[in-house]
Design an enzyme around this catalytic site. Sequence first.
Site, PDB file in Angstrom:
ATOM      1  N   TYR A 148       0.835  -1.214   0.000  1.00 16.23           N
ATOM      2  CA  TYR A 148       0.000   0.000   0.000  1.00 16.23           C
ATOM      3  C   TYR A 148       0.866   1.259   0.000  1.00 16.23           C
ATOM      4  O   TYR A 148       0.566   2.237  -0.697  1.00 16.23           O
ATOM      5  CB  TYR A 148      -0.953   0.016   1.201  1.00 16.23           C
ATOM      6  CG  TYR A 148      -1.590   1.378   1.412  1.00 16.23           C
ATOM      7  CD1 TYR A 148      -2.486   1.893   0.479  1.00 16.23           C
ATOM      8  CD2 TYR A 148      -1.261   2.163   2.521  1.00 16.23           C
ATOM      9  CE1 TYR A 148      -3.055   3.160   0.651  1.00 16.23           C
ATOM     10  CE2 TYR A 148      -1.826   3.422   2.704  1.00 16.23           C
ATOM     11  CZ  TYR A 148      -2.720   3.913   1.758  1.00 16.23           C
ATOM     12  OH  TYR A 148      -3.262   5.156   1.927  1.00 16.23           O
ATOM     13  N   GLU A 323     -14.185  -0.662   6.900  1.00 15.63           N
ATOM     14  CA  GLU A 323     -14.199   0.693   6.326  1.00 15.63           C
ATOM     15  C   GLU A 323     -15.494   0.848   5.527  1.00 15.63           C
ATOM     16  O   GLU A 323     -15.998  -0.133   4.980  1.00 15.63           O
ATOM     17  CB  GLU A 323     -12.987   0.827   5.403  1.00 15.63           C
ATOM     18  CG  GLU A 323     -12.786   2.198   4.815  1.00 15.63           C
ATOM     19  CD  GLU A 323     -11.450   2.297   4.070  1.00 15.63           C
ATOM     20  OE1 GLU A 323     -10.384   2.259   4.718  1.00 15.63           O
ATOM     21  OE2 GLU A 323     -11.493   2.409   2.832  1.00 15.63           O
TER      22      GLU A 323
END
Length: 336
Positions: A148, A323
């Site tokens: 990421y 999320e």
Amino acid sequence: MAAVPPALLARATPLRIGFEQVTATKALAGTDTLAVISFGAADAYDDPRHLVVPLHTADGSEPAQEVWRVDGHVETGREGDVVWAQGGGYLFVSVRVDEAGHGGPEGAAHHAYARLLDTVRALDYPHLLRAWNYLGDINLGDGDQERYRHFSVGRARGMGDWPPSLFPAATAIGHLGPRDDLLVYALASRTPGTPVENPRQVSAYHYPRRYGPVPPSFARAMRLDTDPASLLISGTASVIGHATAHVGNAPAQAAETLRNLDCLLTSAGLGTRLPGRDASLKAYVRHREHASMLRSVLNEAGVPAHQVLILQGDICRSDLLLEIDGIVTVDTNGDV
Ligand code: 3EB
């Protein structure tokens, strides 16, 4: 020179994003369809408006189609690895990159963002409103070697000198397809949106060094001052200040995420609570066993089940268990 009265300024036409229980073929039949996002193992049609995101529903159910509609006729095009659809003042643009051809996630993200920005400029949609980023094995690698973080560095390079105050809202989630497939898609427009930050959180583009060599290039949300108005909400999680809150506690992370969503709506001037609003939300859970808990928390908060698609996917910060992102539409009777 006298200022132009606000009522005479051209207002952008609305963008309608919602879940529809139809086939992708049916959704693509509309000439006002800007994009159809399918999830899971669906077949991809050879149509620039159709995209398949390799994420499955957390409970194994058949996902609805996410359909984007505009006021106006939609035209499509492609150039190299970029495909797009335009209509109603909006541009849907996507790029799929094989990381292996770009030396990994950093080079792939750099390429993807450079191509996206070339395209929005060339087609004259200079306002980047929202970006979605899906990469494989998002948490693989330690510290700054995490995939990421490599992606984030490449994205920042691809964004070049784009001012942080105009960063788009965004999502970055780990998909479960082939690791080398980076998928980035974006929404841009001819009329600017208004970036919105969350006062409970440090702006992502001001995150301290501990989260990576460069801070992530995104806004917490983007408001569209259309009638009705919409808020495009970035991936929102249990983050307070810049820190993850409730590490290891998924129900508490869910409750904190809902507080952050309410806070974003308030900060955008679009009301104070998510429940009761017209919304299309995607919830991502790292572990599928948290899906039913999240569904109950949302249900108890008053968010109807048909407004939420719960997908299994990895969150870009390894201590985040879930999320939520999406769009909320608010009828403002023309006064926002
Ligand atoms: C956070 O709040 C969670 O890198 O594009 C959320 C949404 C997060 C988008 C991105 C990252 C991104 O910091 C992480």
